[in-house]
Design a protein around this motif. Structure first.
Motif, PDB file in Angstrom:
ATOM      1  N   GLY A  28      75.968  72.768  83.615  1.00 31.98           N
ATOM      2  CA  GLY A  28      74.270  72.663  84.128  1.00 31.98           C
ATOM      3  C   GLY A  28      73.825  73.206  82.916  1.00 31.98           C
ATOM      4  O   GLY A  28      74.488  73.428  81.539  1.00 31.98           O
ATOM      5  N   ALA A  29      72.317  73.542  83.188  1.00 31.02           N
ATOM      6  CA  ALA A  29      72.271  74.043  81.430  1.00 31.02           C
ATOM      7  C   ALA A  29      71.880  75.866  81.390  1.00 31.02           C
ATOM      8  O   ALA A  29      72.083  76.373  79.672  1.00 31.02           O
ATOM      9  CB  ALA A  29      70.578  75.042  81.864  1.00 31.02           C
TER      10      ALA A  29
ATOM     11  N   GLU B 189      72.018  83.798  76.692  1.00 34.78           N
ATOM     12  CA  GLU B 189      70.543  83.827  77.074  1.00 34.78           C
ATOM     13  C   GLU B 189      69.564  83.391  75.484  1.00 34.78           C
ATOM     14  O   GLU B 189      68.562  82.964  75.658  1.00 34.78           O
ATOM     15  CB  GLU B 189      70.317  85.157  76.381  1.00 34.78           C
ATOM     16  N   GLU B 190      70.507  83.587  74.427  1.00 35.95           N
ATOM     17  CA  GLU B 190      70.072  82.073  72.879  1.00 35.95           C
ATOM     18  C   GLU B 190      70.925  81.102  73.126  1.00 35.95           C
ATOM     19  O   GLU B 190      71.688  81.348  72.072  1.00 35.95           O
ATOM     20  CB  GLU B 190      70.076  83.115  71.815  1.00 35.95           C
ATOM     21  N   PRO B 191      70.772  80.293  73.749  1.00 34.41           N
ATOM     22  CA  PRO B 191      71.194  79.091  73.498  1.00 34.41           C
ATOM     23  C   PRO B 191      71.630  78.359  72.323  1.00 34.41           C
ATOM     24  O   PRO B 191      70.430  78.500  71.232  1.00 34.41           O
ATOM     25  CB  PRO B 191      71.415  77.201  74.276  1.00 34.41           C
ATOM     26  N   PHE B 192      72.636  77.399  72.165  1.00 31.11           N
ATOM     27  CA  PHE B 192      72.497  77.058  70.487  1.00 31.11           C
ATOM     28  C   PHE B 192      73.776  75.969  70.593  1.00 31.11           C
ATOM     29  O   PHE B 192      74.954  75.925  71.194  1.00 31.11           O
ATOM     30  CB  PHE B 192      73.378  78.323  69.759  1.00 31.11           C
TER      31      PHE B 192
ATOM     32  N   TYR C 165      45.033  67.290  77.897  1.00 30.12           N
ATOM     33  CA  TYR C 165      46.398  67.882  77.698  1.00 30.12           C
ATOM     34  C   TYR C 165      46.286  69.000  78.403  1.00 30.12           C
ATOM     35  O   TYR C 165      45.742  69.886  78.316  1.00 30.12           O
ATOM     36  CB  TYR C 165      45.899  67.757  76.144  1.00 30.12           C
ATOM     37  N   LEU C 166      47.584  69.433  78.315  1.00 26.31           N
ATOM     38  CA  LEU C 166      48.367  70.710  78.907  1.00 26.31           C
ATOM     39  C   LEU C 166      49.026  71.542  77.419  1.00 26.31           C
ATOM     40  O   LEU C 166      49.934  70.947  76.995  1.00 26.31           O
ATOM     41  CB  LEU C 166      48.683  71.423  80.183  1.00 26.31           C
ATOM     42  N   LYS C 167      48.517  73.016  77.452  1.00 26.37           N
ATOM     43  CA  LYS C 167      49.258  73.738  76.668  1.00 26.37           C
ATOM     44  C   LYS C 167      50.497  74.900  77.743  1.00 26.37           C
ATOM     45  O   LYS C 167      49.980  75.608  78.230  1.00 26.37           O
ATOM     46  CB  LYS C 167      47.981  74.247  75.575  1.00 26.37           C
ATOM     47  N   PHE C 168      51.522  75.249  77.071  1.00 24.40           N
ATOM     48  CA  PHE C 168      52.390  75.691  77.610  1.00 24.40           C
ATOM     49  C   PHE C 168      53.370  76.350  77.073  1.00 24.40           C
ATOM     50  O   PHE C 168      53.722  76.220  75.939  1.00 24.40           O
ATOM     51  CB  PHE C 168      53.495  75.045  78.543  1.00 24.40           C
ATOM     52  N   ASP C 169      53.319  77.899  77.855  1.00 23.41           N
ATOM     53  CA  ASP C 169      54.609  78.795  76.969  1.00 23.41           C
ATOM     54  C   ASP C 169      55.762  78.522  77.162  1.00 23.41           C
ATOM     55  O   ASP C 169      55.162  78.992  78.843  1.00 23.41           O
ATOM     56  CB  ASP C 169      53.775  80.747  76.387  1.00 23.41           C
ATOM     57  N   ILE C 170      56.509  78.589  76.979  1.00 24.58           N
ATOM     58  CA  ILE C 170      57.933  78.162  77.280  1.00 24.58           C
ATOM     59  C   ILE C 170      58.834  79.203  76.678  1.00 24.58           C
ATOM     60  O   ILE C 170      60.348  78.458  77.021  1.00 24.58           O
ATOM     61  CB  ILE C 170      58.550  76.274  77.525  1.00 24.58           C
ATOM     62  N   THR C 171      58.190  80.476  76.435  1.00 23.59           N
ATOM     63  CA  THR C 171      59.516  80.845  75.714  1.00 23.59           C
ATOM     64  C   THR C 171      60.656  81.862  76.581  1.00 23.59           C
ATOM     65  O   THR C 171      60.451  81.849  77.953  1.00 23.59           O
ATOM     66  CB  THR C 171      58.806  82.144  74.911  1.00 23.59           C
ATOM     67  N   GLY C 172      62.001  81.682  76.531  1.00 27.29           N
ATOM     68  CA  GLY C 172      63.236  82.510  77.174  1.00 27.29           C
ATOM     69  C   GLY C 172      63.823  81.342  77.902  1.00 27.29           C
ATOM     70  O   GLY C 172      62.858  80.379  78.686  1.00 27.29           O
ATOM     71  N   ARG C 173      64.870  81.910  79.415  1.00 29.13           N
ATOM     72  CA  ARG C 173      65.641  80.685  79.927  1.00 29.13           C
ATOM     73  C   ARG C 173      65.008  81.189  81.349  1.00 29.13           C
ATOM     74  O   ARG C 173      65.158  80.213  82.064  1.00 29.13           O
ATOM     75  CB  ARG C 173      67.117  80.893  80.270  1.00 29.13           C
TER      76      ARG C 173
END
Ligand SMILES: [Cu+2]
Length: 809
Positions: free
Chosen positions: A96-97, A140-143, A268-276
């Protein structure tokens, strides 16, 4: 040793089911590239036809050091990585993610000095290494991190280390800001305003499933960043597109055409998807009819108010289909058109195991990778190495517009993977029916995919003479036959045909052609960004820039780039009685330092750019070399946008027409597939290759761009056509030989004549085709078209291949 054997069909087998996603399902992105639905296509396979079944084979003089990983090699590397506890890998099937998993394993090119020692001296074959790209999601900080794994085969001596040798990013690693799927979040937010969406986009929806049946919601690539209250936020802009509609074709059948990228809905939609943690994600705004609303409430209030500016969405229809227009038949066009045949069988030698080819004085090796598809290595002509490496590095499609989705889009297609989407060619269309096929093999997500006929190799008549001259007593002329090596990749909406053509005068042509569906924009307040090409549709302007590496090795490899510019001059001569004449001359400039390694083509085609070896002039004192000449369509293009806000530090190779650097094994590629994850901190930063090194009589590498400034017009509906969407570079001998090498060719003729009749004809040993051509042998059965062959690598059971192919592509 060369042998000439007859063997049937080069292994082109496979079966296919279901529909593909346009990019690898292991790649987590905001939204996705538009889909290529071809549901319920039958399981098919391709085979080959030719007038004869003679395929001259040979044994490569040396084993191919760039040979793509075999299924067994890939499986061994994957198993080895799973055995490394420190990596904490989860099988892709179970991952999974929040797991660590394997994205890709591929061959890592050996060091050039080692290959040259092996090829040119007594050196042993360079040790074989793989590069493995791993996704570290359990943090928390995937790479993503690239590792060098080897030597192969796996033994106790095998190690894995971060591949810092060929990446500029620290630890060969790059942050991933969209490891968690965001599509459901977009869908949920859209469903939350279902009443507005239904009204504006003129649809009826009872459930969120209805929403997803009707629309796809996707947008910018790469992701955008904004600094809010001193904190960097990850921003995604998406818009609504129609899912591929079923259209009634001319024959009454229902066909699902892939026209999604022609159906932008203008919302159009604007999203903030910061973080997990998706519970912390938020809707940051809505754009509609060139008005920006910061909240859903604000948008709802405007929509409810009288006089709201409601637009008409783009609707699907027959205009999206690529079928023939009904009720029109051009005169005589139902007759079969001309076709090429190969009357005496294949006229080149091939080592199909080592991917090695010999044709009319040229020899070369082939490689193939998931990121960039086909590459050519060790190209020799008449016994001399001309080019060590020739291959595409990256393909950028950089859009612009007044809406955030077009403005925010700069696709880096190696991220999706040219090799992943290199498709089986259609004989008689992509290639002559007699073309010889090689399979590709890529290893992503622990699955090996083999595309039959991913590479075609064939001779082709250019359709015009290579040479001719007429006099009162003779005409002399030479056939213009080229060897073409071709692959076709369908990366999302676009289809790219790559052709490397070899000509009898020593010229090598690099050509890229594009077709498929354009990505369009909703037409509103964006007149300056594209033509109106349908009811509410803008042919959204964009630049295609495809970067190619050509590592010339002229006469040993110590080379210099020289620019001979044809320029006007006003000058008096000794013989001109003091009078100045307006004329022209050649101005020579040498590029001797990387500080001047970024170049543009001069106006009016004035620049002759030549890579020479100054230590080995010919007997007339001129430097022997190869010249680069832009050719066809938009050759020599680079990205127009200066300091692209989308590409940030990942677009160093897009800013100029061509570049020259000193060769380093650490500067293998101009780009990385993973730079798309974080263009501000790319995996490879091409600009770092320019660090003031001397490049006069050094081992130099040229990187040039092909492409086009694409301003789609109504002729791009339904698909872009390859007559104009093309770009090429000619690499051609310049004072390299003392005369034209094509005088060695046998297929030439001199017809000698008097006042009114032919006296003699010289054919120089060339043989006219004889006998009869059986056209049946030159036809191809389209029901034999084949999909890829996919084998699960972990756990690996080669005797029981698990075929998880999703589609014929
Ligand atoms: Cu285009």
């Amino acid at each position: 040793m060369r042998t000439s054997i007859a063997f049937a069909i080069l292994g082109l087998l496979g079966s296919a089911l279901a529909a593909p996603m346009p990019k690898a399902d292991w790649v987590k992105k905001p939204g996705y590239r538009p889909k290529m639905h071809q549901p319920s296509r039958r399981a098919l396979y391709v085979d080959q036809v030719a007038e004869t079944t003679t395929y001259p084979t040979t044994t490569a003089p040396k084993e191919n050091p760039w040979l793509y990983l075999s299924n067994d090699e890939a499986a061994a590397v994957i198993l080895y990585l799973h055995d490394q506890d420190v990596l904490n890998l989860t099988a892709v099937d179970d991952a999974g993610a929040w797991d660590n998993s394997i994205l890709v394993v591929d061959v890592s090119p050996p060091k050039k000095a080692d290959v040259k020692a092996y090829f040119d001296g007594n050196g042993t074959k360079p040790e074989r290494y793989a590069v493995a790209s791993l996704m570290f999601g359990a943090t928390e900080e995937p790479f993503v991190q690239d590792f060098l794994v080897g030597p192969l085969p796996i033994t106790n001596a095998t190690t894995f280390v971060p591949d810092t040798g060929s990446n500029t990013a620290a630890n060969a690693s790059i942050r991933v800001y969209d490891a968690d799927a965001s599509y459901d979040y977009y869908s949920d937010v859209a469903w939350g305003m279902a009443d507005i969406v239904s009204d504006l986009l003129n649809v009826t929806m009872d459930t969120e499933d209805d929403l997803n049946d009707i629309f796809s919601i996707w947008g910018i690539d790469p992701l955008w960043r904004e600094t809010v209250d001193g904190e960097e936020r990850v921003i995604s802009w998406v818009q609504f597109w129609l899912n591929e509609p079923e259209i009634t074709a001319d024959d009454g059948t229902q066909v699902t055409f892939d026209g999604q990228t022609l159906t932008p809905q203008g919302l159009y939609l604007k999203f903030d998807i910061t973080g997990r943690d998706s519970s912390l994600w938020s809707l940051k705004g809505i754009l509609y009819a060139d008005e920006f609303y910061e909240t859903e409430d604000e948008f709802r209030a405007a929509w409810s108010a009288p006089g709201f500016n409601k637009l008409i969405p783009n609707y699907a229809g027959e205009w999206l289909g690529t079928d023939k227009v009904p009720n029109v038949t051009l005169p005589l066009e139902t007759l079969p058109p001309p076709m090429q045949v190969q009357p005496a069988g294949q006229r080149f030698y091939i080592d199909p195991d080592q991917k090695y080819v010999e044709w009319m004085g040229f020899t070369f090796y082939l490689s193939f990778t998931r990121d960039t598809g086909m590459s050519l290595y060790d190209i020799n002509f008449q016994g001399d190495r001309i080019i060590y490496e020739l291959g595409m590095q990256e393909a950028v499609a950089h859009y612009a517009g007044n809406d955030p989705v077009q403005s925010g889009t700069a696709y880096l297609d190696s991220y999706y993977g040219f090799g992943m989407y290199t498709v089986t060619q259609v004989p008689g269309f992509d290639m002559p029916t007699y073309g010889t096929c090689l399979d590709s093999n890529v290893h992503a997500s622990e699955v090996s995919k083999q595309h039959p006929c991913a590479i075609s190799i064939f001779e082709s008549d250019a359709g015009y003479a290579l040479q001719r001259h007429s006099t009162s007593s003779y005409v002399s002329t030479t056939k213009n036959i080229a060897l073409v090596v071709r692959s076709v990749a369908t990366v999302g909406n676009y289809d790219y045909t790559t052709s490397y053509s070899f000509f009898l005068d020593g010229t090598i042509e690099v050509m890229i052609q594009a077709s498929g569906y354009i990505q369009s924009a909703y037409y509103y307040a964006n007149e300056g960004y594209g033509y109106k090409i349908h009811d509410n549709l803008s042919g959204s302007m964009h630049d295609h820039s495809l970067n190619y590496k050509v590592d010339f090795d002229i006469l040993g490899g110590k080379n210099t780039m020289i620019k001979h510019s044809v320029e006007p001059v006003t000058k008096a001569f000794k013989w001109s009685n003091g009078v100045e004449r307006n004329t022209m001359h050649i101005v020579e400039k040498e590029i001797v330092n990387e500080d001047h390694g970024k170049q543009f083509w001069g106006a009016n085609g004035k620049d002759h750019v030549i890579v020479v070896n100054k230590d080995t002039p010919n007997k007339y004192g001129e430097y022997r070399g190869y010249r680069m000449s832009p050719s066809k369509g938009g050759a020599g293009m680079h990205v127009t946008i200066a300091n692209s806000t989308n590409l940030a530090n990942a677009g160093g190779f897009t800013t100029h027409a061509y570049y020259v650097t000193k060769h380093h094994d650490s500067e293998t590629r101009a780009a990385s597939a993973w730079s798309d994850y974080d263009p501000w901190n790319p995996m490879r930063d091409f600009n770092t290759y320019f660090d003031g090194e001397d490049i006069e009589q050094e081992d130099i590498v040229v990187w040039f761009n092909l492409g086009m400034h694409h301003v789609p017009h109504t002729g791009d509906i339904p698909n872009t056509v390859m007559t104009t969407a093309q770009s090429a570079m000619l690499l051609t001998p310049n004072n390299y030989f003392l005369s034209d090498p094509s005088r060695q060719v046998t297929n030439m003729m001199r017809i000698n004549y008097g006042a009114d009749n032919v006296s003699t004809v010289d054919t120089f040993g060339s043989v006219a085709p004889n006998g009869t051509i059986n056209l049946e042998n030159n036809l191809w059965d389209p029901y034999t078209y084949s999909g890829d062959v996919a084998v699960r690598k972990f756990p690996y059971d080669p005797t029981n291949p698990y075929n998880d192919t999703e589609s014929i592509v």
